[in-house]
Write a protein that holds these residues in place. Structure first.
Motif, short mmCIF file in Angstrom:
data_model
loop_
_atom_site.label_atom_id
_atom_site.label_comp_id
_atom_site.label_asym_id
_atom_site.label_seq_id
_atom_site.Cartn_x
_atom_site.Cartn_y
_atom_site.Cartn_z
N SER A 23 53.68 -11.94 -27.04
CA SER A 23 53.31 -10.65 -27.61
C SER A 23 54.10 -9.59 -26.86
CB SER A 23 51.80 -10.40 -27.51
OG SER A 23 51.40 -10.34 -26.16
N ILE A 24 54.40 -8.51 -27.54
CA ILE A 24 55.16 -7.42 -26.94
C ILE A 24 54.58 -6.11 -27.45
CG2 ILE A 24 56.93 -7.57 -28.73
CD1 ILE A 24 58.96 -6.70 -26.55
N GLU A 25 54.42 -5.16 -26.52
CA GLU A 25 53.89 -3.85 -26.90
C GLU A 25 54.31 -2.80 -25.89
OE1 GLU A 25 49.47 -4.13 -24.98
OE2 GLU A 25 49.64 -4.45 -27.11
N PRO A 26 54.45 -1.59 -26.29
CA PRO A 26 54.45 -1.08 -27.66
C PRO A 26 55.79 -1.37 -28.35
CG PRO A 26 54.84 0.73 -26.15
CD PRO A 26 54.63 -0.50 -25.32
N VAL A 41 55.70 -7.62 -22.10
CA VAL A 41 55.93 -8.87 -22.80
C VAL A 41 55.01 -9.90 -22.16
CG1 VAL A 41 57.61 -10.66 -23.38
CG2 VAL A 41 58.35 -8.28 -23.23
N THR A 42 54.16 -10.51 -22.97
CA THR A 42 53.18 -11.47 -22.47
C THR A 42 53.45 -12.84 -23.10
OG1 THR A 42 51.56 -9.70 -22.33
CG2 THR A 42 50.70 -11.95 -22.24
N PHE A 43 53.44 -13.86 -22.24
CA PHE A 43 53.58 -15.24 -22.70
C PHE A 43 52.25 -15.94 -22.49
CE2 PHE A 43 54.94 -19.69 -21.65
CZ PHE A 43 55.32 -20.05 -22.93
N SER A 44 51.57 -16.29 -23.58
CA SER A 44 50.27 -16.96 -23.54
C SER A 44 50.27 -18.15 -24.48
CB SER A 44 49.15 -15.99 -23.96
OG SER A 44 49.11 -14.89 -23.10
N PRO A 45 50.85 -19.27 -24.04
CA PRO A 45 50.94 -20.43 -24.93
C PRO A 45 49.59 -21.09 -25.16
CG PRO A 45 51.72 -21.00 -22.76
CD PRO A 45 51.43 -19.53 -22.72
N LYS A 46 49.39 -21.59 -26.35
CA LYS A 46 48.17 -22.33 -26.70
C LYS A 46 48.42 -23.84 -26.67
CE LYS A 46 45.82 -18.61 -28.15
NZ LYS A 46 46.14 -17.63 -27.17
N ALA A 51 59.22 -21.68 -25.62
CA ALA A 51 59.22 -20.67 -26.67
C ALA A 51 60.30 -19.64 -26.41
CB ALA A 51 57.85 -19.99 -26.71
N ILE A 52 60.79 -19.06 -27.49
CA ILE A 52 61.84 -18.04 -27.41
C ILE A 52 61.41 -16.83 -28.23
CG2 ILE A 52 64.25 -17.49 -27.94
CD1 ILE A 52 64.85 -20.50 -27.68
N ASN A 74 58.00 -21.27 -20.89
CA ASN A 74 57.86 -22.71 -20.83
C ASN A 74 56.49 -23.05 -20.27
OD1 ASN A 74 57.98 -25.42 -20.04
ND2 ASN A 74 60.18 -25.34 -19.87
N SER A 75 55.80 -23.94 -20.89
CA SER A 75 54.52 -24.42 -20.36
C SER A 75 54.57 -25.93 -20.27
CB SER A 75 53.36 -23.98 -21.25
OG SER A 75 53.48 -24.51 -22.55
N ASN A 76 54.06 -26.44 -19.16
CA ASN A 76 54.06 -27.88 -18.91
C ASN A 76 52.67 -28.35 -18.55
OD1 ASN A 76 56.92 -28.33 -19.13
ND2 ASN A 76 57.15 -27.26 -17.20
#
Length: 91
Positions: A23-26, A41-46, A51-52, A74-76
């Protein structure tokens, strides 16, 4: 971002390649003169993934060209467990 010009500028962020883990804001705003304008910029993988996110930053400054930025996430499996292990080891 910071402007060193003696005026403020408007900006718009256009998403070129999106991924649901980012997600990116504003997505638009003003860069004040001699002050910071923060973009989060937030990276919160489910799920476990790489991801790019690609964006294009457009600034209303005369004769400026758009800036393309690409973020990688990247999430591992086991990262959280490994961090807890490391923290407990140094207490």
């Amino acid at each position: 971002m910071r402007s060193t010009a003696p005026i403020e500028f408007e900006y718009i962020i256009e998403i070129i390649q999106k991924h649901p883990a980012f997600s990116i804001e504003p997505l638009e705003g003003i860069i004040p003169f001699n002050e910071d304008a923060l973009i989060n910029v937030t990276f919160s993988p489910k799920e476990f993934c790489t991801a790019i996110l690609s964006i294009q930053l457009i600034i209303s400054q005369f004769n400026s060209k758009p800036i393309v930025c690409t973020f990688y996430g990247n999430s591992n499996p086991g990262i959280a467990r490994y961090r807890i292990f490391l923290l407990s080891k140094f207490k």
